[in-house]
Design a protein around this motif. Structure first.
Motif, PDB file in Angstrom:
ATOM      1  N   SER A  52       1.922   8.106   3.432  1.00 20.27           N
ATOM      2  CA  SER A  52       1.358   9.268   4.123  1.00 20.27           C
ATOM      3  C   SER A  52       2.365  10.408   4.149  1.00 20.27           C
ATOM      4  CB  SER A  52       0.978   8.898   5.557  1.00 20.27           C
ATOM      5  OG  SER A  52       2.154   8.690   6.329  1.00 20.27           O
ATOM      6  N   GLU A  53       1.881  11.596   4.434  1.00 17.83           N
ATOM      7  CA  GLU A  53       2.763  12.758   4.539  1.00 17.83           C
ATOM      8  C   GLU A  53       3.772  12.546   5.668  1.00 17.83           C
ATOM      9  OE1 GLU A  53       2.503  17.623   4.787  1.00 17.83           O
ATOM     10  OE2 GLU A  53       0.679  16.448   4.536  1.00 17.83           O
ATOM     11  N   GLN A  54       3.336  11.947   6.763  1.00 18.63           N
ATOM     12  CA  GLN A  54       4.234  11.685   7.890  1.00 18.63           C
ATOM     13  C   GLN A  54       5.355  10.736   7.476  1.00 18.63           C
ATOM     14  OE1 GLN A  54       2.375  10.359  11.503  1.00 18.63           O
ATOM     15  NE2 GLN A  54       4.322   9.848  12.462  1.00 18.63           N
ATOM     16  N   GLU A  55       5.027   9.687   6.717  1.00 16.85           N
ATOM     17  CA  GLU A  55       6.048   8.752   6.245  1.00 16.85           C
ATOM     18  C   GLU A  55       7.047   9.455   5.326  1.00 16.85           C
ATOM     19  OE1 GLU A  55       3.875   4.440   5.979  1.00 16.85           O
ATOM     20  OE2 GLU A  55       3.144   6.024   4.634  1.00 16.85           O
TER      21      GLU A  55
END
Length: 88
Positions: A52-55
């Motif tokens: 994910s973008e957050q990861e």
């Protein structure tokens, strides 16, 4: 045009001298490693992304320069390789 033939035509030969600090494979007479899809005919499957973008942002959070951090996140998302953060 055959992009593979064009790439092979540009392989560095021993007579060209040394261009790089380190010698890596392949070296002439061994052929270059050809890309899987030189014409980019494969479709990107972003819906199948595992990272994910957050990861990606968390993996790149230690980078001080905002542009490097942005490039790091982009590279991770594009390659789906969280280890790309180590390149920065």
């Amino acid at each position: 045009h055959d992009f593979n033939d064009l790439g092979l035509e540009w392989q560095v030969l021993p007579s060209d001298g040394k261009f790089f600090n380190e010698i890596a494979r392949p070296q002439f007479t061994e052929l270059c490693m050809l890309p899987e899809d030189p014409r980019e005919e494969r479709a990107r499957r972003l819906a199948e992304s595992n990272i994910s973008e957050q990861e990606a942002e968390e993996a790149c959070a230690s980078l001080k320069d905002p542009l490097n951090r942005k490039d790091c996140v982009y590279d991770i998302l594009a390659t789906q390789d969280i280890e790309m953060a180590g390149a920065f």
